[in-house]
Scaffold this motif. Structure first.
Motif, PDB file in Angstrom:
ATOM      1  N   ASP A  16     -10.933   7.413  20.064  1.00 38.32           N
ATOM      2  CA  ASP A  16     -11.013   8.690  20.763  1.00 38.32           C
ATOM      3  C   ASP A  16     -10.181   8.673  22.041  1.00 38.32           C
ATOM      4  N   GLY A  17      -9.119   7.850  22.013  1.00 33.50           N
ATOM      5  CA  GLY A  17      -8.179   7.887  23.119  1.00 33.50           C
ATOM      6  C   GLY A  17      -8.234   6.721  24.084  1.00 33.50           C
ATOM      7  N   THR A  18      -9.182   5.785  23.880  1.00 36.46           N
ATOM      8  CA  THR A  18      -9.341   4.682  24.823  1.00 36.46           C
ATOM      9  C   THR A  18      -9.169   3.351  24.115  1.00 36.46           C
ATOM     10  N   VAL A  19      -8.412   2.446  24.726  1.00 32.35           N
ATOM     11  CA  VAL A  19      -8.281   1.086  24.216  1.00 32.35           C
ATOM     12  C   VAL A  19      -8.557   0.114  25.352  1.00 32.35           C
ATOM     13  N   MET A  20      -8.948  -1.108  24.982  1.00 34.53           N
ATOM     14  CA  MET A  20      -9.128  -2.155  25.987  1.00 34.53           C
ATOM     15  C   MET A  20      -8.594  -3.473  25.433  1.00 34.53           C
ATOM     16  N   ALA A  21      -8.135  -4.326  26.360  1.00 33.57           N
ATOM     17  CA  ALA A  21      -7.577  -5.616  25.987  1.00 33.57           C
ATOM     18  C   ALA A  21      -7.600  -6.529  27.200  1.00 33.57           C
ATOM     19  N   THR A  22      -7.464  -7.829  26.962  1.00 32.39           N
ATOM     20  CA  THR A  22      -7.336  -8.770  28.057  1.00 32.39           C
ATOM     21  C   THR A  22      -5.861  -8.938  28.448  1.00 32.39           C
ATOM     22  N   ARG A  53       0.818  -1.200   0.000  1.00 32.80           N
ATOM     23  CA  ARG A  53       0.000   0.000   0.000  1.00 32.80           C
ATOM     24  C   ARG A  53       0.864   1.268   0.000  1.00 32.80           C
ATOM     25  N   GLY A  54       2.183   1.120   0.032  1.00 26.90           N
ATOM     26  CA  GLY A  54       3.065   2.279   0.012  1.00 26.90           C
ATOM     27  C   GLY A  54       3.019   3.084   1.292  1.00 26.90           C
ATOM     28  N   LEU A  55       2.781   2.415   2.411  1.00 28.03           N
ATOM     29  CA  LEU A  55       2.629   3.112   3.680  1.00 28.03           C
ATOM     30  C   LEU A  55       3.880   2.992   4.537  1.00 28.03           C
ATOM     31  N   ARG A  56       4.261   4.087   5.134  1.00 25.53           N
ATOM     32  CA  ARG A  56       5.297   4.038   6.151  1.00 25.53           C
ATOM     33  C   ARG A  56       4.788   3.161   7.289  1.00 25.53           C
ATOM     34  N   HIS A  57       5.654   2.273   7.776  1.00 24.95           N
ATOM     35  CA  HIS A  57       5.224   1.411   8.869  1.00 24.95           C
ATOM     36  C   HIS A  57       6.322   1.319   9.925  1.00 24.95           C
ATOM     37  N   THR A  58       5.880   1.156  11.157  1.00 25.08           N
ATOM     38  CA  THR A  58       6.776   1.006  12.291  1.00 25.08           C
ATOM     39  C   THR A  58       6.415  -0.283  13.018  1.00 25.08           C
ATOM     40  N   PHE A  59       7.342  -0.743  13.851  1.00 23.09           N
ATOM     41  CA  PHE A  59       7.127  -1.953  14.624  1.00 23.09           C
ATOM     42  C   PHE A  59       6.833  -1.583  16.069  1.00 23.09           C
ATOM     43  N   ALA A  60       5.724  -2.112  16.585  1.00 25.15           N
ATOM     44  CA  ALA A  60       5.369  -1.837  17.977  1.00 25.15           C
ATOM     45  C   ALA A  60       6.431  -2.422  18.916  1.00 25.15           C
ATOM     46  N   ASP A  61       6.508  -1.888  20.122  1.00 23.01           N
ATOM     47  CA  ASP A  61       7.468  -2.355  21.117  1.00 23.01           C
ATOM     48  C   ASP A  61       6.890  -3.463  21.996  1.00 23.01           C
ATOM     49  N   MET A  82       8.270  -8.400  30.202  1.00 25.15           N
ATOM     50  CA  MET A  82       7.672  -7.067  30.246  1.00 25.15           C
ATOM     51  C   MET A  82       6.570  -7.026  31.306  1.00 25.15           C
ATOM     52  N   SER A  83       6.529  -5.949  32.061  1.00 24.19           N
ATOM     53  CA  SER A  83       5.465  -5.763  33.041  1.00 24.19           C
ATOM     54  C   SER A  83       4.203  -5.259  32.340  1.00 24.19           C
ATOM     55  N   ARG A  84       3.097  -5.320  33.052  1.00 23.45           N
ATOM     56  CA  ARG A  84       1.860  -4.794  32.479  1.00 23.45           C
ATOM     57  C   ARG A  84       1.992  -3.312  32.158  1.00 23.45           C
ATOM     58  N   ASP A  85       2.643  -2.554  33.034  1.00 15.62           N
ATOM     59  CA  ASP A  85       2.807  -1.117  32.786  1.00 15.62           C
ATOM     60  C   ASP A  85       3.639  -0.867  31.528  1.00 15.62           C
ATOM     61  N   GLU A  86       4.665  -1.680  31.316  1.00 15.64           N
ATOM     62  CA  GLU A  86       5.507  -1.505  30.127  1.00 15.64           C
ATOM     63  C   GLU A  86       4.730  -1.845  28.863  1.00 15.64           C
ATOM     64  N   ILE A  87       3.940  -2.902  28.912  1.00 14.53           N
ATOM     65  CA  ILE A  87       3.110  -3.266  27.754  1.00 14.53           C
ATOM     66  C   ILE A  87       2.076  -2.185  27.486  1.00 14.53           C
ATOM     67  N   GLU A  88       1.473  -1.682  28.546  1.00  9.70           N
ATOM     68  CA  GLU A  88       0.479  -0.621  28.393  1.00  9.70           C
ATOM     69  C   GLU A  88       1.084   0.611  27.732  1.00  9.70           C
ATOM     70  N   GLU A  89       2.249   1.012  28.177  1.00  5.99           N
ATOM     71  CA  GLU A  89       2.899   2.186  27.584  1.00  5.99           C
ATOM     72  C   GLU A  89       3.168   1.973  26.093  1.00  5.99           C
ATOM     73  N   ALA A  90       3.666   0.780  25.740  1.00  5.90           N
ATOM     74  CA  ALA A  90       3.965   0.492  24.340  1.00  5.90           C
ATOM     75  C   ALA A  90       2.690   0.421  23.508  1.00  5.90           C
ATOM     76  N   LEU A  91       1.628  -0.128  24.065  1.00 10.41           N
ATOM     77  CA  LEU A  91       0.364  -0.246  23.338  1.00 10.41           C
ATOM     78  C   LEU A  91      -0.261   1.126  23.097  1.00 10.41           C
ATOM     79  N   LEU A  92      -0.286   1.961  24.131  1.00 11.17           N
ATOM     80  CA  LEU A  92      -0.849   3.304  23.961  1.00 11.17           C
ATOM     81  C   LEU A  92      -0.056   4.096  22.932  1.00 11.17           C
ATOM     82  N   GLU A  93       1.258   3.931  22.927  1.00 15.28           N
ATOM     83  CA  GLU A  93       2.087   4.593  21.928  1.00 15.28           C
ATOM     84  C   GLU A  93       1.728   4.121  20.530  1.00 15.28           C
TER      85      GLU A  93
END
Length: 345
Positions: free
Chosen positions: A161-167, A140-148, A180-191
């Motif tokens: 609109d700023g909110t995500v949820m996951a198990t 698709r010719g899109l710039r892509h990055t790899f999540a942490d 990885m701790s939950r806080d570290e995963i959360e930070e990477a996911l929100l990013e």
């Protein structure tokens, strides 16, 4: 809507929009490996073809197939309304988990984030599926990055609109994110999602290949509103308890804008046609398309109709189409799991 890191920043940042924004196309993958599906392969192919043909009545569909012979079969079953390509080989059909997550880039275009698919914690062959996200973005010719972090699109719901949820069971799991701790995963996911607020649901580890993806039970339908599928009152297995727990947690949650979530219950079917222990009896594993919502029916006339009506209210102005994809859902996933939408810029 333009998203900024904070009130002082003038640089917009990418974010994942909600599912109901206008789509450019839906991406799918043709199942072809008997090593994955065994004797069930033919029936699952029929269901995937039905999903593709149904979506193609609303928006373009691109079906990835691993080789020319397989592509020919896929084309004949899906019809001329579906574009079948061989440039992106796949191992399995679950495009929600293997495709890139498309984002608005903040400058009027799209980019994509790759969630580093690892076969749901190395439970299944994924040599080709691990490359799907990068290859789709490149095509698709899109710039892509790899999540942490390691995850799957079906494991994460966003309201755009700023909110995500996951198990937690899917993501805070050593088979994806060891060390990885939950806080570290959360930070990477929100990013990765360009979001501000995370709602964690406990989930269930080790009972299915996904470790309990949220998109089977709980779905955002708009900012501030989430649907949760509840089991029949007499059902008390692990999945039933999980659904009730998700309902309770979300009923007490607030989103990134400080709104108390409105939680809309949808009641699951009392009876289904399948005897498979893996069967996913989820109305909420729906796929939103341009002008429509594609969901399952299970032969429970009353509950099928009630779910259809609930989705019609949740998505006003869209046609709700229910289809029988029992063979697919007996394999542990559904319509949303087998699709990935690409939004318009």
């Amino acid at each position: 809507m333009t998203h900024y890191r904070d009130d002082r920043s003038t640089e917009p940042y990418p974010w994942v929009p909600a599912d109901d924004v206008p789509h450019a196309r839906t991406w799918m993958s043709w199942p072809s490996r008997r090593g994955v599906w065994g004797l069930r392969l033919g029936g699952v192919q029929e269901d995937i073809a039905l999903i593709a043909r149904t979506i193609a009545e609303f928006e373009p569909v691109v079906m990835c197939a691993p080789d020319d012979w397989t592509a020919g079969k896929a084309q004949s079953w899906c019809g001329s309304g579906v574009e079948v390509i061989t440039a992106i080989p796949t191992d399995d059909l679950w495009m929600r988990d293997t495709a890139p997550v498309f984002r608005r880039d903040g400058y009027g275009g799209l980019d994509a984030v790759v969630l580093n698919f690892n076969g749901w914690g190395n439970k299944q062959v994924h040599h080709d599926d691990a490359r799907v996200a990068e290859l789709v973005a490149t095509r698709r010719g899109l710039r892509h990055t790899f999540a942490d972090f390691v995850g799957e699109g079906g494991a994460i719901e966003t309201d755009g609109d700023g909110t995500v949820m996951a198990t937690e069971s899917s993501l805070v799991n050593k088979n994806r994110n060891r060390g990885m701790s939950r806080d570290e995963i959360e930070e990477a996911l929100l990013e990765a999602y360009g979001a501000d607020t995370m709602i964690w649901l406990p989930g269930i580890k080790g009972q299915d290949i996904t470790d309990d993806h949220v998109d089977v039970t709980s779905r955002f339908v708009r900012p501030g509103t989430v649907m949760v599928q509840l089991p029949p009152a007499d059902r008390n297995n692990a999945w039933a308890r999980d659904a009730r727990e998700q309902f309770a947690i979300l009923s007490a949650a607030t989103d990134a804008r400080g709104r108390r979530l409105q939680v809309v219950p949808v009641h699951g079917p009392d009876t289904v046609r399948s005897r498979s222990s893996k069967f996913v009896d989820s109305y909420l594993n729906f796929h939103v398309v341009n002008g429509g919502v594609i969901t399952a029916q299970f032969g429970d006339a009353y509950k099928d109709a009630a779910a259809r009506d609930a989705l019609a209210v949740a998505f006003p102005g869209r046609e709700v189409v229910q289809i029988d994809v029992d063979r697919l859902m007996a394999g542990g996933g559904g319509i949303h799991c087998s699709t990935m939408h690409e939004p318009l810029p």
